[in-house]
Scaffold this active site. Structure first.
Site, PDB file in Angstrom:
ATOM      1  N   LYS A 116       0.824  -1.206   0.000  1.00  0.00           N
ATOM      2  CA  LYS A 116       0.000   0.000   0.000  1.00  0.00           C
ATOM      3  C   LYS A 116       0.863   1.262   0.000  1.00  0.00           C
ATOM      4  O   LYS A 116       0.547   2.237  -0.668  1.00  0.00           O
ATOM      5  CB  LYS A 116      -0.949  -0.004   1.201  1.00  0.00           C
ATOM      6  N   GLU A 200      -2.979   6.907   7.897  1.00  0.00           N
ATOM      7  CA  GLU A 200      -3.650   7.899   7.063  1.00  0.00           C
ATOM      8  C   GLU A 200      -4.696   8.640   7.884  1.00  0.00           C
ATOM      9  O   GLU A 200      -5.219   8.127   8.877  1.00  0.00           O
ATOM     10  CB  GLU A 200      -4.359   7.222   5.885  1.00  0.00           C
ATOM     11  N   HIS A 235     -14.432  -2.765   8.432  1.00  0.00           N
ATOM     12  CA  HIS A 235     -13.756  -2.506   7.159  1.00  0.00           C
ATOM     13  C   HIS A 235     -13.953  -3.634   6.148  1.00  0.00           C
ATOM     14  O   HIS A 235     -13.231  -3.716   5.153  1.00  0.00           O
ATOM     15  CB  HIS A 235     -12.257  -2.248   7.376  1.00  0.00           C
ATOM     16  N   ARG A 292      -6.795  -8.305  -8.818  1.00  0.00           N
ATOM     17  CA  ARG A 292      -7.519  -9.570  -9.018  1.00  0.00           C
ATOM     18  C   ARG A 292      -8.979  -9.230  -9.277  1.00  0.00           C
ATOM     19  O   ARG A 292      -9.386  -8.077  -9.239  1.00  0.00           O
ATOM     20  CB  ARG A 292      -7.412 -10.435  -7.770  1.00  0.00           C
TER      21      ARG A 292
END
Length: 682
Positions: A116, A200, A235, A292
């Site tokens: 990430k 973040e 999440h 994917r």
């Protein structure tokens, strides 16, 4: 085109790929673990080969064994599905080295987007907007906390190599940072083998919108519009829909073009998803790219008239994309609900067990048509993608998904109505599911009015997790009729000519009356209710006495476990499934579970019976926080378990004393096993 492919996965995605391959005339090879010997994907493929024990690391994650099977069976290509090895760059390159086609992007693309933090840096260079944060390699805990303080709370910690909501924590205050970081890193190393995290800014009331992209080996790349995946818990996505409500043409084009730019920046080939976090004002930021096919890809298929698995096979074979950007119009609206074996009332803990009964709504399965490939033909209203059948078991080894329920409508209103109806017709007995929760979610004001953000479930907790309601008069009447009807059926099958075996309740000089006692499903709880009914037998039905009131009752018709009855002169329909002492009654879109047994038979079977806090499900102890003899306050964490690659904290139910810790870090624990001896304070 390929003549044979190996599917390196299990469950519904393996069945999904096999269905498309069959339609294209391609033979398929399944691989399976010892736990999946009787699984649906094994049955639907042309060949099946055992590759290892139940644990994924001994079977579905053994790339070397999968390559051996592919060579031995003459497969030309490997479809990885999603999860397991689908985003493993080393496996993709090993396929190529073995002379096999990996049906997915090149390893270089996976590496670029697999981290990430590295992906964020790459996207920054490509001028894709990013959320403020720290994506560096220095993982010193003090530096990470300093960066979090600089960004400003709340902060979102995410496993750099992660996905699916694992290894993610929202930190509200600086003083909570180190504990959240330690938990995040433990989960990350367990799930992905890498404990690197990024931090973040956590946006308030954001929407999660993702763009389906597709690229071929000839330089073509398109976006197949967007999906809104804002409805999440922990999440992890719960509902997905396409197109995103309220999306303007301008923002759709901007997000689509940004997604294509991201794919081109890494030389992407095949199906991929670029995920964005979007503010309510329309601004959006890059989150990550999933290299994917996604679980929620069916909603895109339904609105675009495409078969994305067919596209994968054609692109992997070297063909150009079947459609260009201007040919990809949106038709109608689609919604997907993930039906899971889990208990929403217990924090969505996965549920392990056997699908004793599974009644599904009328639908068109994908292999029979569904979205098809026609651009303008209306898809079927209801589609189900599933990797299990009635009688199959949901094991602790893999994701507890039962099915993906997908509906299509000419507009969102029709799609909502179809989803609510389909959920009311989806009946499962044998383990806990989230079906009732999904129905409340779909029918709730927030989702139905498209007031969407990633905190929707938490914001609407009162309506989504209501207090248990007493059984309705209709549910009790259906349960009584089902019992009486079953007894009559047994008497007829035993000897229809023998009056002594008759259970019709005939009496010469009076009326036969019997008492039936039912209890709520959780009859051991303090607020459980017992229902004492009296059933009076008459020539053409019964009279039900409930709380002193008489209710005329008659059986109108039946079909298996489906009953049509008349109660107080009003028609009522429902399904009753008996599972041992339990009667599962489905009527009016509600699922009522009743004990047909002495309600005291299971007294004391609570999780803390006898002062022992027990494991909520099978798993491994990853942290022991309390010590023998420690005095604790209500809510303090005592033990942390890991199950289904998610952490579950066992907390003190009240102020009290930890008398003895019964397990240590690394120990495997069975469902219901006592974890520690606990004495509540006086």
């Amino acid at each position: 085109m390929f003549t044979k492919i190996l599917i390196a996965n299990r469950g519904e995605i393996a069945c999904r790929v096999a269905a498309t391959a069959r339609r294209m005339g391609i033979r398929t090879v399944a691989v399976y673990s010892e736990a999946d010997a009787g699984a649906k994907h094994v049955a639907v493929c042309d060949e099946a080969v055992l590759i290892g024990a139940a644990a994924a690391k001994d079977s579905y994650l053994r790339g070397d064994k999968i390559l051996e099977v592919a060579k031995a069976t003459g497969a030309q290509a490997i479809h990885p599905g999603y999860g397991f090895l689908s985003e493993n760059a080393e496996f993709a390159e090993a396929c190529e080295a073995a002379g096999l086609v990996f049906i997915g992007p090149p390893g270089s693309s996976m590496r670029a987007m697999g981290s990430k933090s590295a992906a964020k840096q790459l996207m920054e260079q490509a001028n894709v907007p990013l959320v403020p944060g720290y994506h560096g390699d220095d993982q010193d805990p003090e530096l990470l906390q300093s960066e979090a303080n600089r960004i400003g709370y709340p902060v979102l910690l995410k496993a750099s190599a992660g996905g699916g909501g694992k290894g993610m924590r929202v930190v509200e205050r600086s003083e909570d940072f180190q504990a959240a970081l330690a938990s995040c890193k433990r989960e990350a190393i367990s799930s992905f083998g890498d404990d690197k995290v990024l931090a973040e800014k956590y946006l308030t009331r954001p929407r999660h919108i993702e763009i389906q992209v597709f690229a071929d080996k000839h330089g073509n790349c398109v976006y197949l519009h967007e999906r809104d995946c804002s409805v999440q818990r922990r999440h992890q996505k719960v509902l997905e829909e396409a197109p995103a409500p309220g999306m303007t043409l301008e923002r759709r084009a901007a997000m689509g073009e940004a997604a294509v730019a991201a794919a081109r920046a890494v030389g992407y080939v095949g199906a991929g998803t670029v995920e964005f976090i979007a503010n309510q004002d329309g601004s959006f930021y890059f989150m990550e790219m999933n290299t994917r096919l996604q679980v929620e890809h069916p909603v895109t298929e339904m609105i675009t008239g495409t078969d994305l698995v067919e596209w994968q096979l054609r692109v992997a074979f070297g063909e150009p994309l079947p459609k260009q950007q201007h040919e990809l119009a949106i038709h109608g609206h689609a919604i997907e609900a993930r039906v899971y074996a889990e208990n929403p009332e217990k924090g969505f803990l996965p549920s392990i067990g056997t699908l004793r009964f599974m009644d599904v709504p009328a639908h068109v399965s994908f292999e029979l048509g569904g979205s098809g490939s026609g651009a303008n033909a209306a898809p079927a209203g209801v589609r189900i993608d599933s990797g299990v059948r009635e009688g199959d078991a949901i094991s602790p080894f893999y994701d507890p998904m039962i099915a993906k329920l997908i509906v299509w409508g000419a507009d969102r209103t029709q799609a909502l109505s179809r989803m609510a109806q389909a959920l009311s017709e989806f009946h499962i007995v044998g383990l806990a599911t989230n079906i009732a929760f999904l129905k409340r979610l779909v029918e709730g004001q927030a989702f139905s009015s498209a007031d969407l953000d990633t905190g929707l479930i938490e914001r609407n907790g009162a309506s989504l997790f209501p207090a248990a309601a007493p059984a309705t008069k209709g549910a009790l009447a259906l349960a009584a009729v089902a019992l009486a009807d079953a007894e009559q059926a047994l008497s007829v099958s035993a000897n229809p000519a023998d009056p002594w075996t008759s259970t019709h309740g005939w009496r010469m000089n009076g009326t036969y009356r019997r008492q039936l006692s039912f209890g709520d499903e959780y009859s051991a709880t303090l607020d459980a209710k017992t229902y004492d009914l009296k059933l009076a037998y008459h020539p053409h039905g019964w009279v039900l006495d409930l709380d002193g009131a008489a209710h005329p009752l008659a059986l109108v018709s039946k079909n298996g476990g489906e009953y049509a009855i008349r109660l107080d002169g009003t028609a009522l329909h429902g399904t009753v499934r008996r599972d041992g002492e339990l009667l599962h009654v489905f009527t009016g879109g509600q699922h009522t579970t009743l004990h047909y047994a002495d309600p005291m038979a299971h007294a004391g079977e609570t999780e803390a019976a006898g002062g022992r806090l027990t494991a909520p499900m099978p798993g491994k102890v990853v942290a022991v926080i309390a010590k023998d003899g420690q005095t604790v306050k209500k809510g303090e964490p005592l033990v942390i378990m890991e199950a289904m690659k998610m952490e579950h904290t066992i907390a003190a139910p009240s102020d009290g004393l930890v008398e003895e810790i019964l397990y240590q870090v690394g120990d495997q624990v069975a469902d219901g096993a006592p974890l520690l001896a606990f004495k509540a304070a006086a």
